[in-house]
Design a protein around this motif. Structure first.
Motif, mmCIF file in Angstrom:
data_model
loop_
_atom_site.group_PDB
_atom_site.id
_atom_site.type_symbol
_atom_site.label_atom_id
_atom_site.label_comp_id
_atom_site.label_asym_id
_atom_site.label_seq_id
_atom_site.Cartn_x
_atom_site.Cartn_y
_atom_site.Cartn_z
ATOM 1 N N LEU A 146 33.964 14.239 6.762
ATOM 2 C CA LEU A 146 35.209 13.892 7.069
ATOM 3 C C LEU A 146 35.596 14.073 8.589
ATOM 4 O O LEU A 146 35.349 15.277 8.879
ATOM 5 C CB LEU A 146 36.369 14.409 6.142
ATOM 6 C CG LEU A 146 36.072 14.154 4.628
ATOM 7 C CD1 LEU A 146 37.022 14.808 3.924
ATOM 8 C CD2 LEU A 146 36.103 12.716 4.129
ATOM 9 N N TRP A 147 35.753 12.990 9.575
ATOM 10 C CA TRP A 147 36.304 13.383 10.777
ATOM 11 C C TRP A 147 37.828 13.265 10.861
ATOM 12 O O TRP A 147 38.435 12.019 10.514
ATOM 13 C CB TRP A 147 35.561 12.386 11.603
ATOM 14 C CG TRP A 147 34.159 12.683 11.934
ATOM 15 C CD1 TRP A 147 33.490 13.560 12.880
ATOM 16 C CD2 TRP A 147 33.179 12.259 11.290
ATOM 17 N NE1 TRP A 147 32.517 13.651 12.884
ATOM 18 C CE2 TRP A 147 31.861 12.764 11.762
ATOM 19 C CE3 TRP A 147 33.109 11.368 10.016
ATOM 20 C CZ2 TRP A 147 30.712 12.505 11.216
ATOM 21 C CZ3 TRP A 147 31.628 11.302 9.662
ATOM 22 C CH2 TRP A 147 30.474 11.947 10.278
ATOM 23 N N VAL A 171 24.487 -0.396 2.226
ATOM 24 C CA VAL A 171 25.706 0.530 3.164
ATOM 25 C C VAL A 171 26.796 -0.084 3.123
ATOM 26 O O VAL A 171 26.652 -1.409 3.560
ATOM 27 C CB VAL A 171 25.136 1.030 4.378
ATOM 28 C CG1 VAL A 171 26.193 1.468 5.364
ATOM 29 C CG2 VAL A 171 23.945 1.860 4.335
ATOM 30 N N PHE A 172 27.899 0.388 2.782
ATOM 31 C CA PHE A 172 29.279 -0.066 2.931
ATOM 32 C C PHE A 172 29.829 0.210 4.273
ATOM 33 O O PHE A 172 29.693 1.654 4.486
ATOM 34 C CB PHE A 172 30.102 0.102 1.939
ATOM 35 C CG PHE A 172 31.645 -0.426 1.787
ATOM 36 C CD1 PHE A 172 32.060 -1.494 1.185
ATOM 37 C CD2 PHE A 172 32.735 0.387 2.684
ATOM 38 C CE1 PHE A 172 33.286 -2.088 1.342
ATOM 39 C CE2 PHE A 172 33.913 -0.017 2.821
ATOM 40 C CZ PHE A 172 34.402 -1.164 2.118
ATOM 41 N N ARG A 173 30.481 -0.616 4.839
ATOM 42 C CA ARG A 173 31.205 -0.174 6.217
ATOM 43 C C ARG A 173 32.602 -1.010 6.435
ATOM 44 O O ARG A 173 32.485 -2.319 6.109
ATOM 45 C CB ARG A 173 30.141 -0.647 7.476
ATOM 46 C CG ARG A 173 31.024 -0.476 8.808
ATOM 47 C CD ARG A 173 30.207 -0.515 10.010
ATOM 48 N NE ARG A 173 30.834 -0.500 11.331
ATOM 49 C CZ ARG A 173 30.499 -0.003 12.347
ATOM 50 N NH1 ARG A 173 29.162 0.577 12.625
ATOM 51 N NH2 ARG A 173 31.229 0.050 13.331
ATOM 52 N N SER A 174 33.548 -0.465 6.783
ATOM 53 C CA SER A 174 34.501 -1.073 7.201
ATOM 54 C C SER A 174 35.444 -0.261 8.337
ATOM 55 O O SER A 174 35.017 0.798 8.580
ATOM 56 C CB SER A 174 35.875 -0.869 6.126
ATOM 57 O OG SER A 174 36.370 0.084 5.760
ATOM 58 N N ASP A 181 31.072 8.793 4.432
ATOM 59 C CA ASP A 181 31.855 9.114 5.706
ATOM 60 C C ASP A 181 33.083 8.425 5.921
ATOM 61 O O ASP A 181 33.354 7.318 5.671
ATOM 62 C CB ASP A 181 30.585 8.682 6.745
ATOM 63 C CG ASP A 181 29.461 9.413 6.797
ATOM 64 O OD1 ASP A 181 29.032 10.386 6.116
ATOM 65 O OD2 ASP A 181 28.417 8.936 7.818
ATOM 66 N N SER A 182 33.753 9.273 6.164
ATOM 67 C CA SER A 182 35.325 8.908 6.423
ATOM 68 C C SER A 182 36.075 9.264 7.584
ATOM 69 O O SER A 182 35.867 10.681 7.831
ATOM 70 C CB SER A 182 36.023 9.343 4.906
ATOM 71 O OG SER A 182 37.386 9.010 5.169
ATOM 72 N N ALA A 183 36.669 8.539 8.495
ATOM 73 C CA ALA A 183 37.206 9.054 9.834
ATOM 74 C C ALA A 183 38.530 8.567 9.896
ATOM 75 O O ALA A 183 38.869 7.276 9.524
ATOM 76 C CB ALA A 183 36.224 8.583 10.755
ATOM 77 N N PRO A 235 37.104 4.871 18.016
ATOM 78 C CA PRO A 235 37.233 5.427 16.698
ATOM 79 C C PRO A 235 35.902 5.170 16.131
ATOM 80 O O PRO A 235 35.264 4.180 16.283
ATOM 81 C CB PRO A 235 38.277 4.891 15.838
ATOM 82 C CG PRO A 235 38.554 3.608 16.437
ATOM 83 C CD PRO A 235 38.124 3.699 17.940
ATOM 84 N N ARG A 236 35.303 5.972 15.163
ATOM 85 C CA ARG A 236 34.143 5.679 14.238
ATOM 86 C C ARG A 236 34.651 4.501 13.313
ATOM 87 O O ARG A 236 35.725 4.376 13.250
ATOM 88 C CB ARG A 236 33.919 6.936 13.415
ATOM 89 C CG ARG A 236 33.291 8.087 14.416
ATOM 90 C CD ARG A 236 32.905 9.359 13.447
ATOM 91 N NE ARG A 236 32.107 10.193 14.219
ATOM 92 C CZ ARG A 236 32.790 11.084 14.776
ATOM 93 N NH1 ARG A 236 33.934 11.141 15.284
ATOM 94 N NH2 ARG A 236 31.984 12.146 15.519
ATOM 95 N N PRO A 237 33.731 4.122 12.334
ATOM 96 C CA PRO A 237 34.143 3.045 11.352
ATOM 97 C C PRO A 237 35.021 4.091 10.343
ATOM 98 O O PRO A 237 34.894 5.397 10.310
ATOM 99 C CB PRO A 237 32.849 3.011 10.765
ATOM 100 C CG PRO A 237 31.723 3.146 11.653
ATOM 101 C CD PRO A 237 32.014 4.189 12.586
#
Length: 340
Positions: free
Chosen positions: A231-232, A252-255, A152-154, A240-242
Protein backbone atom coordinates in the motif's frame (compact mmCIF):
# COMPACT_ATOMS: atom_id res chain seq x y z
CA UNK A 1 -39.04 5.39 12.80
CA UNK A 2 -40.18 6.69 9.40
CA UNK A 3 -37.92 9.33 7.87
CA UNK A 4 -34.55 9.19 9.63
CA UNK A 5 -33.90 12.56 11.28
CA UNK A 6 -30.19 13.18 10.75
CA UNK A 7 -27.56 15.60 12.02
CA UNK A 8 -24.10 15.95 10.49
CA UNK A 9 -21.21 17.15 12.64
CA UNK A 10 -18.56 18.87 10.54
CA UNK A 11 -18.84 20.57 7.16
CA UNK A 12 -15.31 20.15 5.87
CA UNK A 13 -14.52 17.54 3.25
CA UNK A 14 -16.31 14.72 5.08
CA UNK A 15 -19.55 16.57 5.76
CA UNK A 16 -19.74 18.83 2.71
CA UNK A 17 -18.45 16.49 0.00
CA UNK A 18 -19.65 13.11 1.23
CA UNK A 19 -22.25 12.90 3.99
CA UNK A 20 -24.58 15.84 3.43
CA UNK A 21 -25.05 15.22 -0.34
CA UNK A 22 -25.59 11.49 0.18
CA UNK A 23 -28.14 12.02 2.94
CA UNK A 24 -29.97 14.73 0.99
CA UNK A 25 -30.18 12.42 -2.03
CA UNK A 26 -31.95 9.63 -0.13
CA UNK A 27 -35.66 10.19 0.64
CA UNK A 28 -35.46 7.89 3.65
CA UNK A 29 -33.41 10.56 5.45
CA UNK A 30 -33.98 14.18 6.36
CA UNK A 31 -30.97 16.44 6.83
CA UNK A 32 -32.13 18.31 9.92
CA UNK A 33 -28.93 19.82 11.30
CA UNK A 34 -25.36 20.60 10.31
CA UNK A 35 -22.82 21.55 12.96
CA UNK A 36 -19.88 23.74 12.00
CA UNK A 37 -17.92 26.35 13.93
CA UNK A 38 -16.72 28.02 10.73
CA UNK A 39 -18.75 31.07 9.62
CA UNK A 40 -17.71 30.48 5.99
CA UNK A 41 -18.74 26.83 6.08
CA UNK A 42 -21.98 27.80 7.80
CA UNK A 43 -22.69 30.19 4.93
CA UNK A 44 -22.03 27.44 2.40
CA UNK A 45 -24.27 25.03 4.32
CA UNK A 46 -27.16 27.51 4.42
CA UNK A 47 -26.76 28.16 0.72
CA UNK A 48 -26.75 24.46 -0.20
CA UNK A 49 -29.34 23.27 2.35
CA UNK A 50 -31.67 26.19 3.14
CA UNK A 51 -34.11 24.02 5.08
CA UNK A 52 -31.48 22.61 7.43
CA UNK A 53 -30.66 24.02 10.85
CA UNK A 54 -27.06 25.24 11.08
CA UNK A 55 -25.56 24.97 14.55
CA UNK A 56 -22.30 26.48 15.78
CA UNK A 57 -21.54 23.71 18.28
CA UNK A 58 -22.54 20.31 19.54
CA UNK A 59 -24.00 21.55 22.84
CA UNK A 60 -27.12 22.69 21.01
CA UNK A 61 -27.20 19.43 19.07
CA UNK A 62 -27.43 17.26 22.17
CA UNK A 63 -29.48 19.65 24.34
CA UNK A 64 -32.87 19.01 22.76
CA UNK A 65 -35.53 16.85 24.40
CA UNK A 66 -35.91 14.74 21.25
CA UNK A 67 -32.70 13.10 20.05
CA UNK A 68 -31.86 12.89 16.39
CA UNK A 69 -32.36 9.41 14.99
CA UNK A 70 -28.88 9.50 13.48
CA UNK A 71 -25.77 11.56 14.16
CA UNK A 72 -23.01 11.52 11.53
CA UNK A 73 -19.54 12.47 12.77
CA UNK A 74 -17.30 14.03 10.14
CA UNK A 75 -15.09 16.15 12.40
CA UNK A 76 -11.31 15.82 13.02
CA UNK A 77 -10.15 12.35 14.03
CA UNK A 78 -9.36 13.14 17.68
CA UNK A 79 -12.98 14.22 18.25
CA UNK A 80 -14.58 11.06 16.83
CA UNK A 81 -14.70 8.99 20.01
CA UNK A 82 -15.84 11.77 22.40
CA UNK A 83 -18.60 12.87 20.02
CA UNK A 84 -19.69 9.28 19.43
CA UNK A 85 -20.05 8.75 23.19
CA UNK A 86 -22.08 11.97 23.46
CA UNK A 87 -24.37 10.96 20.59
CA UNK A 88 -24.92 7.49 22.05
CA UNK A 89 -25.72 8.98 25.46
CA UNK A 90 -28.22 11.32 23.79
CA UNK A 91 -30.02 8.30 22.28
CA UNK A 92 -28.89 8.52 18.65
CA UNK A 93 -27.56 5.95 16.24
CA UNK A 94 -24.12 6.91 14.95
CA UNK A 95 -22.09 6.99 11.74
CA UNK A 96 -18.41 7.78 12.30
CA UNK A 97 -16.15 8.82 9.49
CA UNK A 98 -13.08 6.59 9.60
CA UNK A 99 -11.27 6.01 11.89
CA UNK A 100 -13.61 5.33 14.83
CA UNK A 101 -10.98 6.69 17.21
CA UNK A 102 -7.25 7.39 17.18
CA UNK A 103 -6.57 4.14 19.09
CA UNK A 104 -8.03 0.68 18.74
CA UNK A 105 -8.71 0.64 22.49
CA UNK A 106 -10.72 3.85 22.19
CA UNK A 107 -12.63 2.39 19.26
CA UNK A 108 -13.53 -0.72 21.25
CA UNK A 109 -14.88 1.48 24.05
CA UNK A 110 -17.15 3.31 21.60
CA UNK A 111 -18.44 0.07 20.13
CA UNK A 112 -19.10 -1.34 23.61
CA UNK A 113 -21.01 1.81 24.59
CA UNK A 114 -23.22 1.58 21.49
CA UNK A 115 -23.95 -2.09 22.13
CA UNK A 116 -24.82 -1.43 25.77
CA UNK A 117 -27.20 1.37 24.74
CA UNK A 118 -28.80 -0.64 21.94
CA UNK A 119 -27.69 1.88 19.31
CA UNK A 120 -26.49 1.10 15.79
CA UNK A 121 -22.91 2.25 15.20
CA UNK A 122 -21.20 1.98 11.83
CA UNK A 123 -18.19 3.42 10.04
CA UNK A 124 -18.15 5.31 6.74
CA UNK A 125 -15.82 3.05 4.77
CA UNK A 126 -17.07 4.54 1.52
CA UNK A 127 -14.17 3.21 -0.55
CA UNK A 128 -15.85 -0.19 -0.53
CA UNK A 129 -18.13 1.39 -3.14
CA UNK A 130 -15.45 2.89 -5.39
CA UNK A 131 -16.17 1.81 -8.95
CA UNK A 132 -12.68 0.46 -9.54
CA UNK A 133 -12.76 -1.56 -6.33
CA UNK A 134 -16.16 -3.02 -7.22
CA UNK A 135 -14.76 -3.94 -10.64
CA UNK A 136 -11.63 -5.52 -9.15
CA UNK A 137 -13.70 -7.51 -6.68
CA UNK A 138 -15.80 -8.91 -9.52
CA UNK A 139 -12.67 -9.91 -11.48
CA UNK A 140 -11.09 -11.62 -8.46
CA UNK A 141 -14.29 -13.48 -7.55
CA UNK A 142 -14.66 -14.73 -11.14
CA UNK A 143 -11.17 -16.20 -10.93
CA UNK A 144 -9.88 -14.32 -13.97
CA UNK A 145 -6.48 -13.68 -12.37
CA UNK A 146 -5.98 -17.20 -11.10
CA UNK A 147 -4.48 -17.45 -7.62
CA UNK A 148 -3.90 -13.88 -6.42
CA UNK A 149 -0.36 -13.41 -5.15
CA UNK A 150 0.21 -9.66 -4.87
CA UNK A 151 -2.12 -6.72 -4.32
CA UNK A 152 -0.68 -3.25 -5.01
CA UNK A 153 -2.89 -0.29 -4.10
CA UNK A 154 -1.89 3.37 -4.23
CA UNK A 155 -3.57 6.64 -3.30
CA UNK A 156 -1.26 9.49 -4.27
CA UNK A 157 -1.39 13.15 -5.22
CA UNK A 158 0.85 16.21 -5.52
CA UNK A 159 0.66 18.70 -2.64
CA UNK A 160 4.30 19.65 -1.92
CA UNK A 161 3.60 22.24 0.81
CA UNK A 162 2.20 21.64 4.26
CA UNK A 163 -1.30 23.09 4.55
CA UNK A 164 -3.07 24.57 7.55
CA UNK A 165 -5.76 21.90 7.86
CA UNK A 166 -5.89 19.66 10.91
CA UNK A 167 -4.57 16.62 9.00
CA UNK A 168 -1.32 18.49 8.33
CA UNK A 169 -0.84 20.27 11.64
CA UNK A 170 -1.53 17.38 14.04
CA UNK A 171 0.67 14.41 14.77
CA UNK A 172 -0.23 10.70 14.74
CA UNK A 173 -1.26 10.76 18.42
CA UNK A 174 -4.19 13.00 17.39
CA UNK A 175 -4.90 11.07 14.20
CA UNK A 176 -2.97 13.37 11.87
CA UNK A 177 -0.92 12.33 8.88
CA UNK A 178 -1.56 10.40 5.71
CA UNK A 179 -1.52 6.94 7.29
CA UNK A 180 -4.45 7.81 9.57
CA UNK A 181 -6.14 9.59 6.66
CA UNK A 182 -5.84 6.97 3.90
CA UNK A 183 -4.68 3.87 5.73
CA UNK A 184 -8.17 3.01 7.06
CA UNK A 185 -9.45 2.94 3.47
CA UNK A 186 -6.62 1.03 1.81
CA UNK A 187 -6.25 -1.48 4.63
CA UNK A 188 -10.00 -2.05 4.72
CA UNK A 189 -10.05 -2.84 1.00
CA UNK A 190 -7.19 -5.32 1.43
CA UNK A 191 -8.92 -7.03 4.35
CA UNK A 192 -12.17 -7.22 2.41
CA UNK A 193 -10.45 -8.96 -0.48
CA UNK A 194 -7.86 -11.16 1.19
CA UNK A 195 -8.66 -11.54 4.88
CA UNK A 196 -6.64 -11.43 8.05
CA UNK A 197 -3.03 -10.25 8.28
CA UNK A 198 -0.12 -12.04 9.95
CA UNK A 199 2.76 -9.60 9.29
CA UNK A 200 3.07 -5.80 8.94
CA UNK A 201 5.96 -3.70 7.71
CA UNK A 202 5.76 0.09 7.46
CA UNK A 203 7.84 3.01 6.22
CA UNK A 204 6.48 6.38 7.40
CA UNK A 205 8.17 9.51 6.07
CA UNK A 206 7.88 13.28 6.41
CA UNK A 207 8.92 14.71 3.06
CA UNK A 208 7.64 18.30 3.18
CA UNK A 209 9.45 21.07 5.07
CA UNK A 210 7.75 21.64 8.41
CA UNK A 211 5.75 18.41 8.35
CA UNK A 212 4.72 17.20 11.81
CA UNK A 213 3.25 13.91 10.61
CA UNK A 214 3.82 11.44 7.80
CA UNK A 215 2.97 12.66 4.30
CA UNK A 216 4.35 9.64 2.43
CA UNK A 217 3.83 6.15 3.80
CA UNK A 218 4.23 2.58 2.61
CA UNK A 219 2.83 -0.58 4.18
CA UNK A 220 3.24 -4.22 3.33
CA UNK A 221 0.82 -6.75 4.74
CA UNK A 222 1.24 -10.50 4.65
CA UNK A 223 -2.21 -12.09 4.71
CA UNK A 224 -2.87 -15.44 6.33
CA UNK A 225 -4.09 -16.51 2.88
CA UNK A 226 -0.56 -15.94 1.51
CA UNK A 227 -1.36 -12.82 -0.50
CA UNK A 228 1.17 -9.99 -0.14
CA UNK A 229 -0.40 -6.51 -0.05
CA UNK A 230 1.62 -3.35 -0.75
CA UNK A 231 0.00 0.00 0.00
CA UNK A 232 1.32 3.42 -1.04
CA UNK A 233 0.01 6.72 0.34
CA UNK A 234 1.57 10.01 -0.68
CA UNK A 235 0.87 13.74 -0.79
CA UNK A 236 4.13 14.37 -2.65
CA UNK A 237 3.90 12.13 -5.71
CA UNK A 238 4.68 14.15 -8.89
CA UNK A 239 2.84 11.43 -10.82
CA UNK A 240 0.77 8.60 -9.34
CA UNK A 241 1.26 4.86 -9.57
CA UNK A 242 -1.62 2.75 -10.89
CA UNK A 243 -4.51 2.84 -8.46
CA UNK A 244 -4.62 -0.95 -8.45
CA UNK A 245 -2.21 -3.54 -9.82
CA UNK A 246 -3.11 -7.08 -8.81
CA UNK A 247 -0.94 -10.01 -9.84
CA UNK A 248 -2.33 -13.52 -10.07
CA UNK A 249 -1.01 -16.83 -11.33
CA UNK A 250 -2.69 -16.31 -14.74
CA UNK A 251 -3.11 -12.57 -15.27
CA UNK A 252 -2.63 -9.04 -13.93
CA UNK A 253 -5.39 -6.49 -13.26
CA UNK A 254 -4.60 -2.79 -13.60
CA UNK A 255 -6.65 0.38 -13.19
CA UNK A 256 -5.56 4.02 -13.11
CA UNK A 257 -6.95 7.15 -11.51
CA UNK A 258 -8.97 7.75 -8.38
CA UNK A 259 -12.70 7.07 -8.17
CA UNK A 260 -14.40 10.25 -9.47
CA UNK A 261 -17.17 10.69 -6.89
CA UNK A 262 -15.23 13.01 -4.57
CA UNK A 263 -14.05 15.25 -7.42
CA UNK A 264 -17.54 15.28 -8.94
CA UNK A 265 -19.09 16.33 -5.64
CA UNK A 266 -16.54 19.13 -5.26
CA UNK A 267 -17.45 20.27 -8.79
CA UNK A 268 -21.14 20.51 -7.86
CA UNK A 269 -22.49 17.23 -9.21
CA UNK A 270 -24.74 15.30 -6.85
CA UNK A 271 -25.57 11.61 -6.39
CA UNK A 272 -28.16 10.66 -8.97
CA UNK A 273 -26.96 13.18 -11.57
CA UNK A 274 -26.18 11.74 -15.00
CA UNK A 275 -22.67 10.33 -15.06
CA UNK A 276 -22.09 10.56 -11.31
CA UNK A 277 -19.64 7.84 -10.30
CA UNK A 278 -18.31 7.31 -13.83
CA UNK A 279 -15.03 8.64 -15.22
CA UNK A 280 -15.78 11.37 -17.76
CA UNK A 281 -13.10 10.02 -20.13
CA UNK A 282 -14.70 6.58 -20.26
CA UNK A 283 -11.52 4.81 -19.11
CA UNK A 284 -11.41 1.04 -18.58
CA UNK A 285 -9.38 -1.33 -16.46
CA UNK A 286 -7.30 -4.02 -18.14
CA UNK A 287 -6.56 -7.68 -17.49
CA UNK A 288 -3.29 -8.75 -19.13
CA UNK A 289 -1.65 -12.15 -19.41
CA UNK A 290 0.53 -14.28 -21.68
CA UNK A 291 -2.26 -14.55 -24.25
CA UNK A 292 -3.00 -10.82 -24.52
CA UNK A 293 -4.83 -7.93 -22.90
CA UNK A 294 -8.56 -7.50 -22.37
CA UNK A 295 -10.35 -4.32 -21.34
CA UNK A 296 -12.71 -4.44 -18.38
CA UNK A 297 -15.35 -1.69 -18.16
CA UNK A 298 -15.19 0.08 -14.83
CA UNK A 299 -18.36 -0.09 -12.81
CA UNK A 300 -19.90 3.15 -11.58
CA UNK A 301 -18.94 4.01 -8.04
CA UNK A 302 -21.91 4.40 -5.70
CA UNK A 303 -21.40 5.72 -2.16
CA UNK A 304 -25.21 5.91 -1.85
CA UNK A 305 -25.16 2.18 -1.15
CA UNK A 306 -23.75 2.85 2.33
CA UNK A 307 -26.77 4.93 3.33
CA UNK A 308 -29.19 2.56 1.57
CA UNK A 309 -27.90 -0.31 3.70
CA UNK A 310 -27.92 1.82 6.83
CA UNK A 311 -31.58 2.77 6.29
CA UNK A 312 -32.44 -0.91 5.98
CA UNK A 313 -30.56 -1.65 9.19
CA UNK A 314 -32.31 1.13 11.10
CA UNK A 315 -35.79 0.28 9.79
CA UNK A 316 -35.61 -3.52 9.72
CA UNK A 317 -32.91 -4.42 12.20
CA UNK A 318 -30.48 -5.89 9.68
CA UNK A 319 -26.69 -5.65 9.83
CA UNK A 320 -25.05 -2.23 9.47
CA UNK A 321 -23.35 -1.44 6.16
CA UNK A 322 -19.93 -1.72 7.81
CA UNK A 323 -19.21 -3.83 10.86
CA UNK A 324 -17.13 -1.59 13.18
CA UNK A 325 -15.02 -4.65 14.03
CA UNK A 326 -13.57 -4.40 10.51
CA UNK A 327 -12.43 -0.84 11.17
CA UNK A 328 -10.93 -1.82 14.51
CA UNK A 329 -8.83 -4.46 12.77
CA UNK A 330 -7.50 -1.75 10.46
CA UNK A 331 -6.69 0.46 13.46
CA UNK A 332 -4.77 -2.40 15.07
CA UNK A 333 -2.61 -2.60 11.95
CA UNK A 334 -2.10 1.18 11.85
CA UNK A 335 -0.95 1.14 15.46
CA UNK A 336 1.51 -1.65 14.66
CA UNK A 337 2.82 0.44 11.77
CA UNK A 338 3.26 3.56 13.93
CA UNK A 339 5.05 1.58 16.67
CA UNK A 340 7.45 0.21 14.07
Amino acid sequence: MSVIRTAVIGFGTAGRVFHAPLIAADPRYSLDAIVTGSPERARLARQEYPGTGILAGTDALFAGSRPYDLVVIGSPNASHAPLAHAAIEAGSHVVIDKPIAVTAAGAREVVAAAKAAGRVLTVFQNRRWDGDFLTLRDVVERGELGEVRQFDSAFEWWSPRVGDGWKDVTGPSAGGGILYDLGPHLIDQALQLFGEVSEVHAELDRRRPGAVSDDESFLTLRHVSGVRTRLWMSAVAPAPRPRFRVTGSRAVFRSDGLDPQEAQSLAGLRPGDTGFGLHADGRDAVVAGPDGTDTVPLRAGDYREFYRRLATALHDGGPPPVDPADSIRALDLIEQAVRG
